[in-house]
Design an enzyme around this catalytic site. Sequence first.
Site, PDB file in Angstrom:
ATOM      1  N   TYR A  56     -18.788  16.864  -2.506  1.00  0.00           N
ATOM      2  CA  TYR A  56     -18.841  18.122  -3.268  1.00  0.00           C
ATOM      3  C   TYR A  56     -20.282  18.620  -3.378  1.00  0.00           C
ATOM      4  O   TYR A  56     -21.164  17.914  -3.894  1.00  0.00           O
ATOM      5  CB  TYR A  56     -18.233  17.956  -4.672  1.00  0.00           C
ATOM      6  CG  TYR A  56     -16.719  17.747  -4.668  1.00  0.00           C
ATOM      7  CD1 TYR A  56     -15.959  17.989  -3.530  1.00  0.00           C
ATOM      8  CD2 TYR A  56     -16.053  17.311  -5.809  1.00  0.00           C
ATOM      9  CE1 TYR A  56     -14.577  17.793  -3.525  1.00  0.00           C
ATOM     10  CE2 TYR A  56     -14.671  17.118  -5.815  1.00  0.00           C
ATOM     11  CZ  TYR A  56     -13.945  17.365  -4.661  1.00  0.00           C
ATOM     12  OH  TYR A  56     -12.586  17.166  -4.659  1.00  0.00           O
ATOM     13  N   PRO A 210      -4.794  23.627  -8.966  1.00  0.00           N
ATOM     14  CA  PRO A 210      -3.520  23.960  -9.618  1.00  0.00           C
ATOM     15  C   PRO A 210      -3.258  25.459  -9.704  1.00  0.00           C
ATOM     16  O   PRO A 210      -2.106  25.870  -9.808  1.00  0.00           O
ATOM     17  CB  PRO A 210      -3.673  23.342 -11.024  1.00  0.00           C
ATOM     18  CG  PRO A 210      -5.147  23.239 -11.244  1.00  0.00           C
ATOM     19  CD  PRO A 210      -5.727  22.950  -9.896  1.00  0.00           C
ATOM     20  N   LEU A 211      -4.323  26.261  -9.660  1.00  0.00           N
ATOM     21  CA  LEU A 211      -4.134  27.713  -9.807  1.00  0.00           C
ATOM     22  C   LEU A 211      -4.116  28.455  -8.473  1.00  0.00           C
ATOM     23  O   LEU A 211      -4.060  29.687  -8.457  1.00  0.00           O
ATOM     24  CB  LEU A 211      -5.221  28.289 -10.720  1.00  0.00           C
ATOM     25  CG  LEU A 211      -5.284  27.655 -12.120  1.00  0.00           C
ATOM     26  CD1 LEU A 211      -6.392  28.295 -12.942  1.00  0.00           C
ATOM     27  CD2 LEU A 211      -3.941  27.799 -12.833  1.00  0.00           C
ATOM     28  N   GLY A 213      -2.892  30.335  -5.397  1.00  0.00           N
ATOM     29  CA  GLY A 213      -1.695  31.173  -5.266  1.00  0.00           C
ATOM     30  C   GLY A 213      -1.497  32.115  -6.430  1.00  0.00           C
ATOM     31  O   GLY A 213      -0.652  33.004  -6.377  1.00  0.00           O
ATOM     32  N   GLY A 220      -4.415  27.974   3.140  1.00  0.00           N
ATOM     33  CA  GLY A 220      -3.382  28.297   4.124  1.00  0.00           C
ATOM     34  C   GLY A 220      -2.356  29.261   3.576  1.00  0.00           C
ATOM     35  O   GLY A 220      -1.154  29.126   3.853  1.00  0.00           O
ATOM     36  N   PHE A 223       1.766  33.544   1.329  1.00  0.00           N
ATOM     37  CA  PHE A 223       2.445  34.527   0.483  1.00  0.00           C
ATOM     38  C   PHE A 223       2.236  35.935   1.045  1.00  0.00           C
ATOM     39  O   PHE A 223       1.116  36.334   1.364  1.00  0.00           O
ATOM     40  CB  PHE A 223       1.893  34.492  -0.954  1.00  0.00           C
ATOM     41  CG  PHE A 223       2.420  33.362  -1.799  1.00  0.00           C
ATOM     42  CD1 PHE A 223       3.618  32.722  -1.502  1.00  0.00           C
ATOM     43  CD2 PHE A 223       1.719  32.942  -2.938  1.00  0.00           C
ATOM     44  CE1 PHE A 223       4.100  31.684  -2.293  1.00  0.00           C
ATOM     45  CE2 PHE A 223       2.189  31.910  -3.730  1.00  0.00           C
ATOM     46  CZ  PHE A 223       3.382  31.278  -3.400  1.00  0.00           C
TER      47      PHE A 223
HETATM   48  N1  LIG Z   1      -8.564  15.844  -3.405  1.00  0.00           N
HETATM   49  C1  LIG Z   1      -8.770  16.972  -2.748  1.00  0.00           C
HETATM   50  O1  LIG Z   1      -8.588  17.072  -1.525  1.00  0.00           O
HETATM   51  C2  LIG Z   1      -9.266  18.159  -3.517  1.00  0.00           C
HETATM   52  C3  LIG Z   1      -9.360  19.414  -2.901  1.00  0.00           C
HETATM   53  C4  LIG Z   1      -9.823  20.497  -3.659  1.00  0.00           C
HETATM   54  C5  LIG Z   1     -10.175  20.312  -4.996  1.00  0.00           C
HETATM   55  N2  LIG Z   1     -10.095  19.071  -5.563  1.00  0.00           N
HETATM   56  C6  LIG Z   1     -10.429  18.855  -6.989  1.00  0.00           C
HETATM   57  O2  LIG Z   1      -9.652  19.744  -7.748  1.00  0.00           O
HETATM   58  C7  LIG Z   1     -10.511  20.443  -8.656  1.00  0.00           C
HETATM   59  C8  LIG Z   1      -9.892  21.758  -8.977  1.00  0.00           C
HETATM   60  O3  LIG Z   1      -9.820  22.583  -7.826  1.00  0.00           O
HETATM   61  P1  LIG Z   1     -10.193  24.103  -7.932  1.00  0.00           P
HETATM   62  O4  LIG Z   1     -11.580  24.222  -8.451  1.00  0.00           O
HETATM   63  O5  LIG Z   1      -9.855  24.779  -6.673  1.00  0.00           O
HETATM   64  O6  LIG Z   1      -9.159  24.446  -9.085  1.00  0.00           O
HETATM   65  P2  LIG Z   1      -8.581  25.657  -9.846  1.00  0.00           P
HETATM   66  O7  LIG Z   1      -8.757  25.325 -11.281  1.00  0.00           O
HETATM   67  O8  LIG Z   1      -7.205  25.887  -9.293  1.00  0.00           O
HETATM   68  O9  LIG Z   1      -9.466  26.909  -9.426  1.00  0.00           O
HETATM   69  C9  LIG Z   1     -10.704  27.172  -9.973  1.00  0.00           C
HETATM   70  C10 LIG Z   1     -11.149  28.491  -9.395  1.00  0.00           C
HETATM   71  O10 LIG Z   1     -10.275  29.509  -9.876  1.00  0.00           O
HETATM   72  C11 LIG Z   1     -11.026  30.474 -10.582  1.00  0.00           C
HETATM   73  N3  LIG Z   1     -10.223  30.862 -11.732  1.00  0.00           N
HETATM   74  C12 LIG Z   1      -9.723  30.084 -12.704  1.00  0.00           C
HETATM   75  N4  LIG Z   1      -9.002  30.803 -13.578  1.00  0.00           N
HETATM   76  C13 LIG Z   1      -9.037  32.064 -13.118  1.00  0.00           C
HETATM   77  C14 LIG Z   1      -8.482  33.279 -13.560  1.00  0.00           C
HETATM   78  N5  LIG Z   1      -7.751  33.333 -14.674  1.00  0.00           N
HETATM   79  N6  LIG Z   1      -8.695  34.393 -12.841  1.00  0.00           N
HETATM   80  C15 LIG Z   1      -9.456  34.358 -11.728  1.00  0.00           C
HETATM   81  N7  LIG Z   1     -10.038  33.233 -11.258  1.00  0.00           N
HETATM   82  C16 LIG Z   1      -9.818  32.099 -11.952  1.00  0.00           C
HETATM   83  C17 LIG Z   1     -12.288  29.775 -11.006  1.00  0.00           C
HETATM   84  O11 LIG Z   1     -13.302  30.731 -11.159  1.00  0.00           O
HETATM   85  P3  LIG Z   1     -14.421  30.549 -12.310  1.00  0.00           P
HETATM   86  O12 LIG Z   1     -15.178  29.301 -11.977  1.00  0.00           O
HETATM   87  O13 LIG Z   1     -15.257  31.793 -12.149  1.00  0.00           O
HETATM   88  O14 LIG Z   1     -13.716  30.485 -13.639  1.00  0.00           O
HETATM   89  C18 LIG Z   1     -12.532  28.836  -9.832  1.00  0.00           C
HETATM   90  O15 LIG Z   1     -13.158  29.538  -8.778  1.00  0.00           O
HETATM   91  C19 LIG Z   1     -11.852  20.489  -7.932  1.00  0.00           C
HETATM   92  O16 LIG Z   1     -12.924  20.717  -8.824  1.00  0.00           O
HETATM   93  C20 LIG Z   1     -11.887  19.108  -7.340  1.00  0.00           C
HETATM   94  O17 LIG Z   1     -12.305  18.191  -8.344  1.00  0.00           O
HETATM   95  C21 LIG Z   1      -9.633  18.013  -4.845  1.00  0.00           C
END
Ligand SMILES: NC(=O)c1ccc[n+]([C@@H]2O[C@H](COP(=O)([O-])OP(=O)(O)OC[C@H]3O[C@@H](n4cnc5c(N)ncnc54)[C@H](OP(=O)(O)O)[C@@H]3O)[C@@H](O)[C@H]2O)c1
Length: 302
Positions: A56, A210-211, A213, A220, A223
């Site tokens: 990361y 989790p968010l 979509g 990928g 939708f």
């Molecule tokens: N194991 C794996 O292969 C893998 C792959 C990917 C990720 N991960 C882990 O999963 C964690 C979470 O993934 P993620 O960061 O993609 O998760 P996420 O919580 O689904 O997405 C966060 C992103 O969505 C934006 N966001 C959140 N709420 C929003 C809203 N209401 N409106 C608009 N944009 C919003 C955030 O922007 P802001 O920051 O501006 O709020 C941020 O860019 C990562 O930090 C990592 O630890 C693991």
Amino acid sequence: MQKINFTSSSITSSRLIYGCMRIAGDNTPADKAKGKLALRAALEAGYNHFDHADIYGGGHCESLFGELLTELKQETPTIREQLIITSKAGIRFEPQRYDFSTDYLTTSVENSLKRLNVDYLDMFLLHRPDYLFNTEEVAQTFQQLKASGKVKHFGVSNFSPSQVSLLQSALDEPLLVNQIEINIHNISSLTDGSLDQCQQLGITPIAWCPLGGVAYPAWGNTFSTADEERIAAELARQGEQYNCSPWQLILAWLLKHPANICPIIGSTTPERIVAAKQALAIEYNHADWYRLLEARNGYAQP
Ligand SMILES: NC(=O)c1ccc[n+]([C@@H]2O[C@H](COP(=O)([O-])OP(=O)(O)OC[C@H]3O[C@@H](n4cnc5c(N)ncnc54)[C@H](OP(=O)(O)O)[C@@H]3O)[C@@H](O)[C@H]2O)c1
């Protein structure tokens, strides 16, 4: 914050995990300051579990966390013991692509410990399956990492159920988690056996992105505009009913599953990090769960 015990371990994690993938941004002073504020907001809100990976931010995310931990130790000397720190390894770029060899994994853990400024990881996960991995070698590596005190517990990420079974068969201790993509776009874990296996073996499923979509296009993305409009309309209807925002509903939709999914919150916006907790209080109705699934699929369940 609601807590969850990872079966057969001493790990008591906040139900929402804080994801550190985005905390360093471009590693500018401004981005780093923003990342530290996000981490402090998460701590303040009761997140005790922080998810990292060696890759990361090219290591900058772990280093930033380590910097903050040094500051926090001045304020609270016992802070480290209050936290669950997870990191992952196994993805490499030069040469591509996956590497589960003893040398690679051990060196990666040691580098993560240095960057994070800690003596041990609470959990170490294999980041993505290496199709060429040798189960016995991984089992030995885990034993050595545990014996050295560098890692307390182990898990996997993006493993299929059969890959989990294969690795588990070579280990003398249980894998605690399988960290997989689960969101309204990617629902394969509902049908590919991943969530069933988690329940059967007492493995905690951790949902990354989790968010995807809803807040942003998922990996990928398939939708269509019509799909997005249908999902948005159902989320708007339910949002009025539950008095919450669409993205909080999506978290509630994940939390409703009996496998006890723990979503990883990756926002760097303090208000969102705090507001995500409201999802834990939503008493999500069984029928609404299916209405959202049907809106997502575009057809009625048989
Ligand atoms: N194991 C794996 O292969 C893998 C792959 C990917 C990720 N991960 C882990 O999963 C964690 C979470 O993934 P993620 O960061 O993609 O998760 P996420 O919580 O689904 O997405 C966060 C992103 O969505 C934006 N966001 C959140 N709420 C929003 C809203 N209401 N409106 C608009 N944009 C919003 C955030 O922007 P802001 O920051 O501006 O709020 C941020 O860019 C990562 O930090 C990592 O630890 C693991």
